[in-house]
Design a protein around this motif. Sequence first.
Motif, PDB file in Angstrom:
ATOM      1  N   ARG A 133       0.818  -1.219   0.000  1.00 58.55           N
ATOM      2  CA  ARG A 133       0.000   0.000   0.000  1.00 58.55           C
ATOM      3  C   ARG A 133       0.846   1.260   0.000  1.00 58.55           C
ATOM      4  O   ARG A 133       0.348   2.341  -0.305  1.00 58.55           O
TER       5      ARG A 133
ATOM      6  N   PHE B  34     -18.499   1.220   2.440  1.00 56.79           N
ATOM      7  CA  PHE B  34     -17.137   0.905   2.856  1.00 56.79           C
ATOM      8  C   PHE B  34     -16.332   2.173   3.035  1.00 56.79           C
ATOM      9  O   PHE B  34     -15.445   2.221   3.869  1.00 56.79           O
TER      10      PHE B  34
ATOM     11  N   PHE C  19     -16.796   3.175   6.381  1.00 59.91           N
ATOM     12  CA  PHE C  19     -16.026   2.333   7.295  1.00 59.91           C
ATOM     13  C   PHE C  19     -14.557   2.717   7.272  1.00 59.91           C
ATOM     14  O   PHE C  19     -13.910   2.829   8.312  1.00 59.91           O
TER      15      PHE C  19
ATOM     16  N   MET D  24     -11.380   4.263  10.199  1.00 56.61           N
ATOM     17  CA  MET D  24     -10.120   3.578  10.523  1.00 56.61           C
ATOM     18  C   MET D  24      -9.101   4.464  11.246  1.00 56.61           C
ATOM     19  O   MET D  24      -8.557   4.059  12.268  1.00 56.61           O
TER      20      MET D  24
ATOM     21  N   VAL E 215      -9.767   4.751  15.023  1.00 56.95           N
ATOM     22  CA  VAL E 215      -9.796   3.625  15.952  1.00 56.95           C
ATOM     23  C   VAL E 215      -8.498   2.826  15.969  1.00 56.95           C
ATOM     24  O   VAL E 215      -8.278   2.050  16.892  1.00 56.95           O
ATOM     25  N   ALA E 216      -7.640   2.997  14.964  1.00 56.26           N
ATOM     26  CA  ALA E 216      -6.443   2.159  14.908  1.00 56.26           C
ATOM     27  C   ALA E 216      -5.401   2.620  15.914  1.00 56.26           C
ATOM     28  O   ALA E 216      -5.468   3.725  16.447  1.00 56.26           O
ATOM     29  N   ASN E 217      -4.426   1.741  16.161  1.00 54.33           N
ATOM     30  CA  ASN E 217      -3.363   2.042  17.129  1.00 54.33           C
ATOM     31  C   ASN E 217      -2.206   2.765  16.464  1.00 54.33           C
ATOM     32  O   ASN E 217      -2.238   3.067  15.291  1.00 54.33           O
TER      33      ASN E 217
ATOM     34  N   PRO F 211      -1.015   4.243  11.176  1.00 55.14           N
ATOM     35  CA  PRO F 211      -1.400   2.968  10.532  1.00 55.14           C
ATOM     36  C   PRO F 211      -2.859   2.974  10.090  1.00 55.14           C
ATOM     37  O   PRO F 211      -3.209   2.356   9.076  1.00 55.14           O
ATOM     38  N   GLY F 212      -3.691   3.695  10.861  1.00 61.74           N
ATOM     39  CA  GLY F 212      -5.107   3.768  10.500  1.00 61.74           C
ATOM     40  C   GLY F 212      -5.299   4.486   9.184  1.00 61.74           C
ATOM     41  O   GLY F 212      -6.098   4.079   8.338  1.00 61.74           O
TER      42      GLY F 212
ATOM     43  N   GLY G  59      -4.317   2.189   6.565  1.00 60.96           N
ATOM     44  CA  GLY G  59      -5.355   1.165   6.400  1.00 60.96           C
ATOM     45  C   GLY G  59      -6.535   1.700   5.605  1.00 60.96           C
ATOM     46  O   GLY G  59      -7.065   1.025   4.712  1.00 60.96           O
TER      47      GLY G  59
ATOM     48  N   ASN H 140      -5.567   1.915   2.096  1.00 61.43           N
ATOM     49  CA  ASN H 140      -5.499   0.566   1.547  1.00 61.43           C
ATOM     50  C   ASN H 140      -6.875   0.083   1.111  1.00 61.43           C
ATOM     51  O   ASN H 140      -7.073  -0.379  -0.018  1.00 61.43           O
ATOM     52  N   ILE H 141      -7.857   0.235   2.018  1.00 62.95           N
ATOM     53  CA  ILE H 141      -9.210  -0.250   1.709  1.00 62.95           C
ATOM     54  C   ILE H 141      -9.812   0.571   0.572  1.00 62.95           C
ATOM     55  O   ILE H 141     -10.391   0.028  -0.367  1.00 62.95           O
TER      56      ILE H 141
END
Lengths: 253, 270
Positions: free
Chosen positions: A41, A78, A81, A85, A88-90, A104-105, A108, A111-112
Amino acid sequence: MGVGHAHRLYRHGPSPVHRLPPHCKIAAVLCFVVVVVSTPREAVWAFGLYALLLAAAALAARVPARFLLGRLLIEVPFVAFAVLMPFVANGPYVDVLGLSLSEPGLWGAWNILAKGTLGVAASVLLAATTELRELLLGLQRLRMPPLLVQIASFMIRYGDVVGDEMRRMRIARASRGFEARGVRHWGVLAQSAGALFIRSYERGERVHLAMLSRGYAGTMPVIDEVMATRAQWSYAAALPAAALAVCVMGWTL
Amino acid sequence: MHVPDGFIDLPVSAATGAVAAVAVAVSLRGARRELGGGPGEGLGGERAAPLAGLVAAFIFAAQMLNFPVAAGTSGHLLGGALAAILVGPYTGVLCVSVVLLMQGVLFADGGLTALGVNITDMAVVAVPVAYVVFRGLVKMLPRGRGAVTAASFVAALVSVPAAAVAFTGLYALGGTTDVEIGKVFAAMVGVHVLIGIGEAVITALTVGAVMAVRPDLVYGARDLRAPLRLASATAGAPAPAGAPVPAGATAVPAARRQAQDNQDNKEASA
């Protein structure tokens, strides 16, 4: 997820992509999506190139950009959604426009969004250039079990019939003054669903008897066998091959 | 919730694809048995295609039937539990898988590489879970239509969060974004318990509606048709209606069905 799927995704046209045998196209789209998903990604430019490749394919298929972009709207849930990301990600947090977001979120979400959008666009292109029946024949040529293909073709063939039946029931309800406004009306709608099931099943029984009386013994005769020539395979392989080149570059660079 | 491409990494997608392929192959065998009528009827796989196809078309259409919730929002049926109860677990898995396949290929709803993940969650996990719960409850509860309705309620209620749990497990294995798995679990299961309640109400009402008109079509409650069996075994006369059969379109097939049942029972008792 959402409300009814828009029908008639197929767009008739005289392009070379339309004329390709369906199994070549299905294989090409599947390979393309696999290549896209396996791209790292961080190679942001690679996804731009993929989008260009798809645009070129759409151009060859003479599918207008507006049509393609309109169909992409199916992806909206999506997107919602993916937007969540970064919250909520770490991981290490970065400041974007005054908001503290997870790095990273963010990756992510990208990426999606990127892979999901490209996947949807490729599927839409496939559906826009291939007729339903052809698509099923193509799946059969790709060694999907014949019974599964038959079930799918019955579903497609009678999907509209059952859908119309449901529409008529809705009109019948509406013409009797029914308006579904909340949970209290679920009983009526569930009655409709039950009636729809019974009608569908009984229609299935009648269809089966009608088919038996026409000599059906468990397999459908293949009337128009489509064979792909080497040239057609290589034409269809152009898209995934180009994507693979981009992917390799994405891993090495 | 159809998973798009790029959500789950490739190895896990491939593995779930293999799981889905095996499950569909097993279901193809099982569905012939479920749809083939009685064992002595000589009808086999050729009944499976039209019936399973029409049931898949029904699920597809039923997913378009919107149930208003409140304040303008609405939900729709997922249909896994409904299919399991009405046509049996194998046919149910098959129909839901076909619906997911067609939604992925034709309508770009759910990614092609995520097809295995989608089928594993919504067909391979949700449908058998619903069926096992349903059968367990029907056996435990006192016989009757109320029990069937209650069992379908619980079966649908359990099946939707079960699919969410399965998805969380897959996400833990191959999620592409580093989100704490506890958060994913809480979000997915929390949302899907709510969805499951709606699904449960609609499934129970729908199964109840079918039970009232054509109880013989409810696969999960086939062994509850005791009154018909007793009445026909005594004299071979036409059985009195075991369930209220309304006048109109369904009367003729229902009568045909009952005649057939009588025949079956005679064969069974002979």
